[in-house]
Enzyme design. Structure first.
Site, mmCIF file in Angstrom:
data_model
loop_
_atom_site.group_PDB
_atom_site.id
_atom_site.type_symbol
_atom_site.label_atom_id
_atom_site.label_comp_id
_atom_site.label_asym_id
_atom_site.label_seq_id
_atom_site.Cartn_x
_atom_site.Cartn_y
_atom_site.Cartn_z
ATOM 1 N N TYR A 39 35.021 37.618 42.714
ATOM 2 C CA TYR A 39 34.066 38.723 42.649
ATOM 3 C C TYR A 39 34.226 39.631 43.865
ATOM 4 C CZ TYR A 39 29.816 40.853 40.765
ATOM 5 O OH TYR A 39 28.915 41.716 40.194
ATOM 6 N N ARG A 161 32.358 39.369 18.688
ATOM 7 C CA ARG A 161 33.520 38.638 18.178
ATOM 8 C C ARG A 161 33.109 37.843 16.940
ATOM 9 N NH1 ARG A 161 35.451 35.129 23.135
ATOM 10 N NH2 ARG A 161 33.198 35.009 23.386
#
Length: 320
Positions: A39, A161
């Protein structure tokens, strides 16, 4: 394991400090990325995990003016370390929130709903009847986008999805106020034209996936439309046909809530008006917490595992 549960002494309360009893804290994808070291912000180790959550003020130092015992608080920025039962923090690292909203809403307030709110407000001027398209529509941000858009009269086309329990997910997103829920495969089909018989083509696309999903999504944008990327769950680059730039003048932008907070650190009014707007939606029942699974802190390992499973539609919330 990189993580373990450890008992620590609570730090001494300084004059400008606030002693907080944490109530609940979610496990967000960014928290996992921080642990993985991938990150943009990394806390110096050893560190307490978690960037979001809500706590109750137990005690304040004698110079603290904005908070009192009993107030609810959330982190003012990233890196606070919310996966703990108690902590002592400087006053400026905390933000007071109303305690008349559900605890799960307060615990998940500062990242996902604020991201959704800003992306809908800051990139395109949207009016009632306009539409937006987004992928990862079942994510925490996706669920907030659906609800905030609905409250503003903006139509949403929501891409998810394909999965074994697709009808159940479609039903859940429609119940939140989604206008259309489609799979990534459907984006490539001629039937997409049918959707645009009843609603205008979107001027704004919100991308949290990357790769093929984004390329397919931007084909349906109006000329001069904007694609805002705020995540990359597919770990693949955003690929844009040259023709989309030349002939349709599409704009590609990025958004990171942490950066917005830094840029607006002096703009207390802007921050307050966003928090008020989001809390008002919650009070009116127009914005609910994302689908959540509540887990006691000692079961943190199971919660972390569950948060990293594919097709997760429920956010793990540590109860502290």
């Amino acid at each position: 394991s990189l993580l373990r549960l450890k008992d620590l002494e609570v730090a001494k309360l300084g004059d400008s400090d606030v002693h907080v009893k944490m109530l609940a804290a979610p496990i967000n994808p960014a928290d996992i990325n921080m642990i993985q070291g991938t990150y943009a912000i990394l806390s110096p180790l050893p560190a307490v995990g978690g960037n979001e959550g809500v706590g109750e003020v137990l005690e304040v130092g004698r110079r603290v003016a904005s908070l009192k015992p009993g107030d609810w608080v959330i982190p003012a920025g990233a890196g606070l370390g919310t996966w703990r039962t108690q902590g002592v923090f400087p006053e400026e690292m905390l933000l007071k929130v109303p305690s008349d909203i559900p605890v799960l809403c307060a615990a998940t307030l500062s990242v996902n709903p604020c991201t959704a709110y800003r992306m809908l407000a800051d990139f395109e001027t949207l009016a009632p009847g306009d539409s937006v398209i987004q992928n990862a529509a079942n994510s925490g941000v996706g669920q907030a986008v659906i609800q905030i858009a609905k409250a503003s009269g903006i139509k949403t086309i929501n891409v998810v999805r394909d999965r074994p329990d697709l009808p159940k997910l479609v039903e859940r997103l429609m119940a939140l106020g989604a206008d259309h829920v489609i799979t990534e495969e459907m984006l490539r089909k001629p039937e997409m034209k049918d959707i645009f018989k009843s609603i205008p083509k979107p001027r704004l696309a919100l991308n949290c996936v990357g790769g093929k999903s984004t390329t397919d999504m931007l084909r349906h944008l109006q000329p001069k439309g904007t694609v805002v990327t705020y995540g990359g769950m597919a770990k693949q680059p955003v690929m844009v046909p040259v023709s989309a730039f030349i002939f349709r003048d599409l704009r590609l932008r990025g958004f990171w809530m942490t950066q917005w907070r830094k840029d607006h650190a002096q703009d207390q009014e802007g921050l307050a008006s966003m928090m008020d707007a989001v809390c008002q939606l919650i009070r009116r029942g127009q914005l609910t917490a994302p689908a959540c699974t509540e887990v006691p802190l000692q079961d943190y390992k199971a919660a972390l595992e569950a948060s990293m499973k594919p097709f997760t539609s429920s956010k793990q919330i540590l109860l502290l």
